[in-house]
Design an enzyme around this catalytic site. Structure first.
Site, PDB file in Angstrom:
ATOM      1  N   ARG A  47      24.200  36.982  42.399  1.00  9.17           N
ATOM      2  CA  ARG A  47      22.991  36.953  41.686  1.00  9.17           C
ATOM      3  C   ARG A  47      22.627  35.602  41.020  1.00  9.17           C
ATOM      4  O   ARG A  47      21.539  35.086  40.948  1.00  9.17           O
ATOM      5  CB  ARG A  47      23.064  37.999  40.524  1.00  9.17           C
ATOM      6  CG  ARG A  47      23.983  37.658  39.435  1.00  9.17           C
ATOM      7  CD  ARG A  47      24.186  38.996  38.650  1.00  9.17           C
ATOM      8  NE  ARG A  47      24.645  39.927  39.374  1.00  9.17           N
ATOM      9  CZ  ARG A  47      25.321  41.166  38.937  1.00  9.17           C
ATOM     10  NH1 ARG A  47      24.890  41.728  37.661  1.00  9.17           N
ATOM     11  NH2 ARG A  47      26.193  41.953  39.595  1.00  9.17           N
ATOM     12  N   LYS A  98      39.462  38.625  42.015  1.00 13.87           N
ATOM     13  CA  LYS A  98      39.525  40.085  42.438  1.00 13.87           C
ATOM     14  C   LYS A  98      40.895  40.575  42.622  1.00 13.87           C
ATOM     15  O   LYS A  98      41.805  39.773  42.895  1.00 13.87           O
ATOM     16  CB  LYS A  98      38.635  39.804  43.826  1.00 13.87           C
ATOM     17  CG  LYS A  98      37.077  39.837  43.825  1.00 13.87           C
ATOM     18  CD  LYS A  98      36.665  39.922  45.078  1.00 13.87           C
ATOM     19  CE  LYS A  98      35.214  39.978  45.214  1.00 13.87           C
ATOM     20  NZ  LYS A  98      34.517  41.142  44.407  1.00 13.87           N
TER      21      LYS A  98
END
Ligand code: BES
Ligand code: ZN
Ligand code: ZN
Length: 487
Positions: free
Chosen positions: A340, A266
């Site tokens: 997920r 990130k």
């Protein structure tokens, strides 16, 4: 922690007197004598106070401080909670205060309910996370120790307050977990903290890395393998209906104790907030704590996946293919879409090993949902209208609001991969929906499932009546309202 007391007895003279006044209503209260009423009326006129919710007038009478608290027009439960939160801030430097619970014009709540909601607002609104300060001065800490709520039937009110007290405790617990820095709250430390909750009558099992390898949690382990902090999975059971075999609901939480993005690192700005990427797990654990404290007559099982997403030499590369616990294969195209992967495996494990057919997962899952809804609503994606409507209703009642966003074949096919059963990345658009479609592929046939994406609502930037800056613990309230309505 602030002490809440319900009493009908005499109130000590040192207590700040608090009287609620509806919008544009006259000042009439049994708590004030004639001199005090005259004084208050004068102050109200002079200050232009209209009784709006969250506004106050303060006067110093012959017997001490009096606060006139604006209730707003026909306040509902949430307005009273917000008033309680605003009072916690207002009373910061007082020691003891007494709120005189009186009927409110146009308000449908009973006196007991008025007391509960104000007290709940005080409990969650007075939350602070200041354990890491070493140089803060005494005057910067709150002095408020006790708020008394003067009611006619304190025993009954106290008993019925149990539900709110438990919920307030659980919200504070979730916030404590979420505000904790990731160097302290590793998956192992988180799991130890969960284990401790067994004293409440919760049945708790922790799976360590070896167990997860044996059971083949392939997706979850692929996220964890770039970190030297080993993963854990915790399964927590509350059986408030011991005679019923089936669970009424299964709660599933994303517990990424830190999300660096992994090899798909990130950007630096704001990365510190990713210590809160375990909010879903904190909410699940706290929800089970709330049910146990409430002794709620409902059977609920929770599962949380606790992992750290880091870019070490062993980390998963973009382009790698992994096999999930369900047997389906996944091409990992972005290691930052890790939530997920964790959820898919724990959802599958829960459905395969326990008698549960209604599933709610909660996760700080996508920036896309955050950008769509901001901090006003969490996104809800659901394969069952009844479940969806019940959750939305609970969201309205608890003021943790949910907005339904779409699933569908058009989004689902966006995660088909060229070399595996699916990929963990959709296109540039509809990131919330493609993430939800990924999760839906791990819902077993016939099961009702809702996914709550709380990425935009897990943090409070500016501070609100019911939450100072930092973690909100969003989800504990809506889930508790939903589960209590079921029981
Ligand atoms: N934990 C983040 C989502 C997030 C973003 C939570 C902002 C809170 C605030 C999640 O793991 C993530 O990085 N999602 C990516 C997915 C993308 C790479 C497909 C996102 O939404 O940007
Ligand atoms: Zn991520
Ligand atoms: Zn994440």
């Amino acid at each position: 922690m602030l002490e809440i007391v319900f009493t009908d007895g005499r109130i000590g003279s040192k207590a700040v007197k608090i009287v609620g006044v509806s919008e544009n209503a006259k000042i009439v209260s049994k708590a004030l004598n004639d001199d005090e009423t005259a004084l208050v009326k004068k102050a109200v006129v002079q200050s232009g106070f209209k009784g709006k919710n969250g506004t106050f007038v303060e006067v110093f009478g012959p017997n001490g401080k009096i606060i006139i608290a604006g209730l707003g027009d026909k306040p509902d439960a949430v307005a009273l909670q917000k008033l309680g939160g605003a009072l916690a801030k207002k009373l910061f430097k007082d020691a003891v205060a007494c709120y005189y619970v009186e009927e409110i014009k146009g308000c449908k709540l009973s006196l007991a309910e008025i007391a509960h909601n104000v007290a709940f607002g005080l409990t969650v609104g007075s939350y602070r996370f200041d354990k890491y300060f070493t140089k803060k001065k005494q005057e910067e800490y709150p002095s408020l120790e006790q708020v008394i709520l003067k009611v006619k039937n304190p025993e009954a009110v106290n008993e019925s307050y149990r539900r709110f007290a438990a919920l307030g405790n659980a919200v504070r617990y979730a916030r404590d977990l979420c505000n904790e820095p990731a160097n302290y709250l590793t998956p192992e430390v988180f799991a130890d903290d969960i284990q401790r909750l067994s004293y409440l009558g919760l049945d708790i099992e922790i799976l360590d890395k070896k167990a997860l390898q044996e059971k083949e949690f392939g997706m979850l382990l692929s996220v964890a393998q770039g970190s030297c902090n080993d993963p854990r999975v915790a399964i927590i059971q509350w059986r408030g209906k011991p005679d019923q075999v089936e669970f009424d609901c299964g709660l599933v939480g994303k517990g990424v104790t830190f999300d660096s993005g992994g090899i798909s690192l990130k950007p630096g700005t704001g990365m510190g907030d990713m210590k809160r990427d375990m909010t879903g797990a904190a909410v699940v654990v706290s929800s089970l704590k709330a049910l146990a404290l409430q002794k709620a007559p409902v059977n609920v099982i929770g599962i949380v996946g606790l992992v750290e997403n880091m870019p070490d030499a062993m980390a998963t590369r973009p382009g790698d293919v992994v096999t999930s616990l369900s047997g389906q294969t996944v091409e990992i195209l972005n290691t930052d879409a890790e939530g997920r992967l964790v959820l898919g495996d724990i959802m599958w494990y829960l459905q395969s090993n326990y008698n549960v057919h209604t599933l709610i997962d909660i996760a700080t899952l996508t920036g896309a949902t955050m950008r769509a809804l901001g901090n006003q609503y969490a996104g809800i994606f659901c394969n069952n209208d009844k479940l969806c409507n019940e959750l939305i209703k609970a969201g309205e009642a608890s003021d943790e609001k949910l907005w339904r966003l779409p699933l569908g074949e058009g989004y689902n096919k966006m995660i088909n991969s060229d070399i595996a059963d699916m990929k963990n990345l959709g296109g540039v658009n509809a990131g919330g929906s493609t993430a939800a479609c990924f999760l839906e592929r791990f819902v077993q046939k016939g099961n009702a499932w809702a996914h709550l994406d709380i990425a935009g609502v897990d943090t409070e930037d500016k501070g609100s009546p019911l939450c100072p800056k930092g973690s909100t613990g969003f989800g504990v309230r809506v889930l508790n309202y939903y589960l209590n309505a079921k029981s």
